[in-house]
Design an enzyme around this catalytic site. Structure first.
Site, PDB file in Angstrom:
ATOM      1  N   ARG A  50      54.830  16.035 -46.058  1.00  0.00           N
ATOM      2  CA  ARG A  50      54.286  15.112 -46.975  1.00  0.00           C
ATOM      3  C   ARG A  50      53.237  15.451 -48.225  1.00  0.00           C
ATOM      4  O   ARG A  50      53.361  14.662 -49.331  1.00  0.00           O
ATOM      5  CB  ARG A  50      52.682  14.312 -46.565  1.00  0.00           C
ATOM      6  CG  ARG A  50      52.130  12.943 -46.787  1.00  0.00           C
ATOM      7  CD  ARG A  50      51.101  12.283 -46.191  1.00  0.00           C
ATOM      8  NE  ARG A  50      50.848  12.510 -45.014  1.00  0.00           N
ATOM      9  CZ  ARG A  50      49.749  13.770 -44.932  1.00  0.00           C
ATOM     10  NH1 ARG A  50      49.173  14.191 -45.817  1.00  0.00           N
ATOM     11  NH2 ARG A  50      49.082  14.522 -44.178  1.00  0.00           N
ATOM     12  N   TYR A 103      58.037  -9.168 -61.791  1.00  0.00           N
ATOM     13  CA  TYR A 103      58.277  -8.990 -60.368  1.00  0.00           C
ATOM     14  C   TYR A 103      57.482  -9.590 -59.469  1.00  0.00           C
ATOM     15  O   TYR A 103      56.523  -9.147 -59.240  1.00  0.00           O
ATOM     16  CB  TYR A 103      59.076  -7.209 -59.763  1.00  0.00           C
ATOM     17  CG  TYR A 103      59.153  -7.620 -58.424  1.00  0.00           C
ATOM     18  CD1 TYR A 103      60.337  -7.421 -58.281  1.00  0.00           C
ATOM     19  CD2 TYR A 103      58.768  -6.799 -57.441  1.00  0.00           C
ATOM     20  CE1 TYR A 103      60.613  -7.679 -56.730  1.00  0.00           C
ATOM     21  CE2 TYR A 103      59.278  -6.771 -56.184  1.00  0.00           C
ATOM     22  CZ  TYR A 103      60.361  -7.254 -56.207  1.00  0.00           C
ATOM     23  OH  TYR A 103      60.148  -6.863 -54.784  1.00  0.00           O
ATOM     24  N   ASP A 175      57.627  -1.356 -65.918  1.00  0.00           N
ATOM     25  CA  ASP A 175      58.525  -1.054 -65.019  1.00  0.00           C
ATOM     26  C   ASP A 175      60.218  -1.259 -65.855  1.00  0.00           C
ATOM     27  O   ASP A 175      60.717  -2.192 -65.737  1.00  0.00           O
ATOM     28  CB  ASP A 175      58.237  -2.487 -64.204  1.00  0.00           C
ATOM     29  CG  ASP A 175      59.392  -2.837 -63.132  1.00  0.00           C
ATOM     30  OD1 ASP A 175      60.099  -2.286 -62.941  1.00  0.00           O
ATOM     31  OD2 ASP A 175      59.204  -3.314 -61.654  1.00  0.00           O
ATOM     32  N   LYS A 200      67.329   0.065 -56.701  1.00  0.00           N
ATOM     33  CA  LYS A 200      67.611  -0.749 -57.004  1.00  0.00           C
ATOM     34  C   LYS A 200      69.332  -0.170 -58.200  1.00  0.00           C
ATOM     35  O   LYS A 200      69.554   0.325 -57.563  1.00  0.00           O
ATOM     36  CB  LYS A 200      67.294  -1.484 -58.073  1.00  0.00           C
ATOM     37  CG  LYS A 200      66.079  -1.800 -57.687  1.00  0.00           C
ATOM     38  CD  LYS A 200      66.523  -3.946 -57.029  1.00  0.00           C
ATOM     39  CE  LYS A 200      65.053  -3.776 -55.960  1.00  0.00           C
ATOM     40  NZ  LYS A 200      63.887  -4.939 -56.531  1.00  0.00           N
TER      41      LYS A 200
HETATM   42  C1  LIG Z   1      62.800  -4.633 -56.280  1.00  0.00           C
HETATM   43  C2  LIG Z   1      61.711  -4.534 -57.161  1.00  0.00           C
HETATM   44  C3  LIG Z   1      60.209  -3.655 -57.326  1.00  0.00           C
HETATM   45  C4  LIG Z   1      59.847  -3.725 -55.886  1.00  0.00           C
HETATM   46  O1  LIG Z   1      60.387  -2.329 -55.748  1.00  0.00           O
HETATM   47  P1  LIG Z   1      60.808  -2.758 -53.445  1.00  0.00           P
HETATM   48  O2  LIG Z   1      61.613  -1.688 -53.895  1.00  0.00           O
HETATM   49  O3  LIG Z   1      60.993  -3.329 -53.553  1.00  0.00           O
HETATM   50  O4  LIG Z   1      59.311  -2.222 -53.317  1.00  0.00           O
HETATM   51  C5  LIG Z   1      59.717  -3.323 -57.921  1.00  0.00           C
HETATM   52  N1  LIG Z   1      59.776  -4.125 -60.001  1.00  0.00           N
HETATM   53  C6  LIG Z   1      61.123  -4.628 -59.748  1.00  0.00           C
HETATM   54  C7  LIG Z   1      61.437  -4.647 -61.230  1.00  0.00           C
HETATM   55  C8  LIG Z   1      61.706  -5.146 -59.027  1.00  0.00           C
HETATM   56  O5  LIG Z   1      63.312  -5.427 -58.896  1.00  0.00           O
END
Ligand SMILES: *Cc1c(COP(=O)(O)O)cnc(C)c1O
Length: 384
Positions: A50, A103, A175, A200
């Protein structure tokens, strides 16, 4: 590593061959604990997973190098990364100002999980600086932006927004999931922190969930690392390894995603069935000039508004065959989504609601002509 170009860093940072065996690829350390040479005699600082795992460390070095950050931390998901960051920086009474099309999960985390703990969140059109200045408060601790945004691909000038946030005593979090560091490096533009859903583009193959926080400097790294250790939403060794493997091809993938999306945007802009095409690579996009300045390519995400309305948009999303109907984005395969009932269902009826005639494409790296033919046939079926 920091003096090498992006594509080189993506392949080599944190990826030295295994010193024991010479394996070119650092191994997956699938182990929950590490032997100690006498009490407290840790090898490489590792004790229990962890708090640290060598495969995760390799990914964290790679992530920091990609964004030009001082340090990075890797988490089990993008939202786990966001949660750790928010909880370690914010205290009750603090205010977060975010874009009005972030998001949906980020909005949900703040307004449904963190709000009961005394964190207040408001949304604003971040490209309108007067509106931003008006919405900042003495207790604003974080300004949170996605650029390009999801799903309407709005562009915000990161340098300008960082200045405005800093004047108000807040930090700017970007982000960077949609652009990926191959196309945009917010820390070099003045942002304090970057978050990613590595699920992603960084992972890139729709086979692993993950998230990251990248730090411009040492200000917040220790407290977020403590949160990660104390709460435990870490990425598992196999997941970290898969993400590392995906990242090695990020530079070439992003070039192809951008090229294919540009071709599709130009095709769609010439079709009267689409009322709007949301893609920053089009000269008609209101954020085109800023994007051209702060990005090195316009990315693989684009959205289309159908003139015939919501029913046709829904039918269009259900009528493609190469583009698969699914949530998520950023993989090598093309996906199509109907945001108002899929990714953005949780923000229906709020300030973040997405127009119901919009479909979102995550353009993959297949052959562009095949992708356009698929959309063309689906459009004929949807608007017949
Ligand atoms: C998918 C996504 C998230 C969240 O990420 P997870 O891996 O699904 O928890 C946050 N910001 C954006 C822009 C995203 O496309």
């Amino acid at each position: 590593m920091s003096d090498h170009a992006f594509a080189t860093r993506a392949i080599h940072a944190g990826q030295d061959p295994d010193p024991m065996t010479g394996s070119i690829i650092p191994p997956i350390h699938q182990s929950s604990t590490h032997v100690q040479d006498g009490v407290g005699g840790l090898r490489g600082g590792y004790e229990y997973n962890r708090s640290g795992n060598p495969t995760r460390s390799a990914l964290e070095v790679q992530l920091a190098a990609l964004e030009g950050g001082a340090k990075a931390l890797s988490f089990a998901s993008g939202l786990a990364a966001e949660d750790a960051l928010l909880r370690s920086i914010l205290k009750p009474g603090d205010h977060v100002l975010m874009g009005n099309d972030v998001y949906g999960g980020t909005y949900r985390l703040l307004t449904r999980v963190l709000a009961p703990w005394g964190i207040e969140t408001t949304t604003v059109e971040l490209s309108d600086l007067e509106a931003v200045r008006g919405a900042l408060r003495p207790e604003t601790r974080i300004v949170w932006v996605e650029t390009p945004s999801n799903p309407l691909l709005k562009i915000v000038d990161i340098t300008v927004l960082a200045e405005v946030a800093h004047e108000a005593g807040a930090v700017l979090v970007v982000d960077n999931t949609f652009a990926s560091p191959a196309l945009q490096q917010p820390l070099s533009l003045g942002a304090d922190l970057v978050v990613h859903s590595t699920t992603k583009y960084l992972g890139g193959h729709s086979d692993v969930l993950g998230g990251a926080v990248v730090f411009a400097d040492d200000r917040f790294a220790e407290q977020v690392a403590f949160q990660q250790f104390a709460v435990g939403a870490v990425s598992a060794p196999l997941d970290a390894w898969l993400t590392t493997r995906g990242i090695k091809t990020l530079a070439v993938r992003m070039r192809q995603h951008s090229e294919n999306a540009q071709a599709i945007a130009e095709w769609a802009a010439a079709r009267s069935e689409f009322e709007s095409v949301f893609y920053p690579g089009l000269a008609t996009h209101p954020g085109h000039e800023i994007a051209a300045r702060q990005m090195r390519g316009f990315g693989g995400m684009l959205s289309l508004a159908l003139a015939a309305g919501p029913d046709a948009a829904r039918r269009f999303a259900e009528s493609t065959s190469l583009f698969l109907l699914a949530e998520s984005l950023g993989g090598v395969e093309s996906l199509i989504g109907y945001p108002s009932e899929m990714t953005h269902a949780s923000v229906r009826g709020t300030a973040l609601a997405v127009p119901e005639n919009v479909v979102r494409l995550s353009v993959g790296i297949e052959d562009a002509a095949d992708l356009i033919a698929d959309l063309d046939e689906a459009l004929a079926r949807a608007t017949a």
